[in-house]
Design an enzyme around this catalytic site. Structure first.
Site, short mmCIF file in Angstrom:
data_model
loop_
_atom_site.label_atom_id
_atom_site.label_comp_id
_atom_site.label_asym_id
_atom_site.label_seq_id
_atom_site.Cartn_x
_atom_site.Cartn_y
_atom_site.Cartn_z
N SER A 1 -125.67 49.83 -67.17
CA SER A 1 -127.02 49.97 -66.63
C SER A 1 -127.90 50.96 -67.37
CB SER A 1 -126.96 50.36 -65.14
OG SER A 1 -126.59 49.25 -64.36
N LYS B 1 -135.33 57.15 -62.98
CA LYS B 1 -134.93 55.89 -62.35
C LYS B 1 -135.08 55.97 -60.83
CE LYS B 1 -130.89 52.79 -62.25
NZ LYS B 1 -129.56 52.56 -62.84
N ILE C 1 -122.91 51.84 -64.30
CA ILE C 1 -121.56 51.43 -63.91
C ILE C 1 -121.16 50.16 -64.65
CG2 ILE C 1 -122.30 50.07 -61.91
CD1 ILE C 1 -119.79 51.01 -60.44
N GLY C 2 -122.17 49.34 -65.00
CA GLY C 2 -121.95 48.09 -65.71
C GLY C 2 -122.91 47.92 -66.86
N SER D 1 -129.38 48.17 -64.73
CA SER D 1 -130.35 48.43 -63.68
C SER D 1 -131.39 49.48 -64.06
CB SER D 1 -129.64 48.86 -62.41
OG SER D 1 -128.89 50.05 -62.60
#
Length: 405
Positions: free
Chosen positions: A102, A3, A99-100, A78
């Site tokens: 991703s 990433k 974190i959310g 992400s």
């Protein structure tokens, strides 16, 4: 591949910000170095949204990444480039962050595997922009792959304290010793009033639950570890507090000016404003709520071995690159839902630092992948991985998108 938010020596680390072009990393991130030391060949980096802050993947540096299952749709974010590259057969292994959702959301949208480990069992060193030294709350790093067996191999390599912490700390994650589904007590949540789930996703989770019952597993569709509504608000407050350093001074001033106008409201935007502008005393109150929920989850896992639930409310949605995230709408059983509502499924377990892996569960009626999120107790990462491996062997494995191998 890795990433884009991770440092790879000699390559840019921009996080999608145009002003970070030319930010060449001098050394590998710790997790990247561990992969290299184990024999991995890192041949490139994969795309991200700006600031690693969207369930889509587009930015002014590298443009837009599409979903290999349908190029008019997002691959998630992400770690969207990560999952798209895996699904398309461009790479066999990826390193992402979450974190959310991703890691988990792109795995669901692209039909691959993605592990969000227990908080901080994998070192985040080398996953920051210049000038940042402190790693934030909630976020973790972990692998994505086409097989849960590759997830296990990658975790074996990257988990463990960094060099400084290793002076006094060791990590010994327990291995799963059970060998059949009938040994497991499974709780399943396929929907929630807090964040309704489209039938296309819900049916796949429920079908898996039915199949597990036929294999002899104990399945409970009623039990809940904590109140979903309270957990959702607490997660958003902690999440947006954790990312509150991202807005520049002008943007932060606008949030402060908006605070009075959202008092008394109970919606995502109001939480976003209050969380970005809260004082430390207020944050301590939310953190205390989380601490209670951590204990509630621990008690829940005395009764159950795993929790299975959705990763998102729908399959991959069409590209939406204008407006704020809370202004963008997806269709859930024909009704509009803000894209931010489904962050509930990201935060329910992640806010309390638990490991979860997303594994392919099937294809929805629209032909797009659906993943199941497998949540395990703290530090039982290998339990979740083992369960995903058993599903891979006996229920559903990775399937490449049409036209890809």
């Amino acid at each position: 591949t890795v990433k884009e938010g991770f440092n790879v020596a000699g390559l840019d680390t921009t996080w999608g910000f145009a002003e970070q072009r030319g930010n060449l990393a001098q050394q590998h991130a710790v997790a990247v170095q561990r992969l290299v030391d184990a024999g991995a060949v890192i041949f490139g980096k994969t795309n991200v949204p700006v600031a690693l802050a969207d369930w889509q993947t587009f930015n002014p540096v590298y443009g837009t990444t599409n979903n290999p299952w349908d190029v008019t749709r997002t691959p998630g974010g992400s770690s969207g480039g990560s999952a798209a590259a895996l699904a398309a057969g461009f790479t066999p292994l990826e390193l992402g962050s979450d974190i959310g959702a991703s890691i988990r959301n792109p795995a669901h949208y692209c039909g691959v595997y993605g592990l969000k480990p227990t908080f901080d069992v994998c070192p985040r060193d080398g996953h920051l922009l210049p000038g940042a030294y402190a790693h934030g709350d909630i976020s973790a790093i972990g692998p994505l792959a086409r097989s849960a067996y590759d997830i296990e191999t990658a975790l074996d390599i990257i988990a463990g304290p960094n060099a400084l912490d290793a002076t006094g700390l060791q990590l010994r994650l327990p291995r799963e010793t059970r060998t059949k589904f009938s040994d497991f007590r499974i709780a399943i949540i396929s929907d929630a009033e807090t964040a309704p789930v489209d039938a296309a996703v819900r049916r796949q989770i429920e079908a898996l639950g039915d199949w597990l019952e036929k294999q002899g597993a104990t399945v409970d569709r009623v039990a809940r570890p904590v109140d979903p509504a309270e957990a959702h608000e607490t997660y958003i407050m902690l999440l947006r507090a954790a990312t509150s350093g991202a807005p520049d001074e002008a943007a932060h001033a606008k949030l402060q000016a908006a605070r009075a106008s959202v008092e008394g409201r109970n919606d995502y935007y109001a939480w976003h404003v209050r969380a970005n502008t809260m004082g430390h005393r207020e944050w301590l109150g939310w953190n205390n709520k989380r601490a209670r929920m951590i204990q509630d989850w621990a008690h829940f896992f005395m009764r159950f071995d795993l929790l299975l639930c959705p990763t998102a409310a729908t399959t991959a949605f069409p590209h939406m690159q204008t407006g704020e995230r809370w202004e963008r709408m997806i269709k859930v059983d024909g009704a509009d839902q803000p894209t931010t509502t489904q962050l509930f499924w990201a935060g329910y377990s992640n806010m309390v630092n638990l490991p979860s892996i997303v594994a392919p569960a099937g294809l929805a009626a629209d032909g797009l992948p659906v993943g199941v999120q497998i949540v395990a107790p703290a530090y039982q990462d290998y339990r979740a991985i083992w369960f995903a491996q058993m599903l891979e062997d006996q229920y559903r494995a990775f399937v490449a998108p049409p036209g890809f191998a």
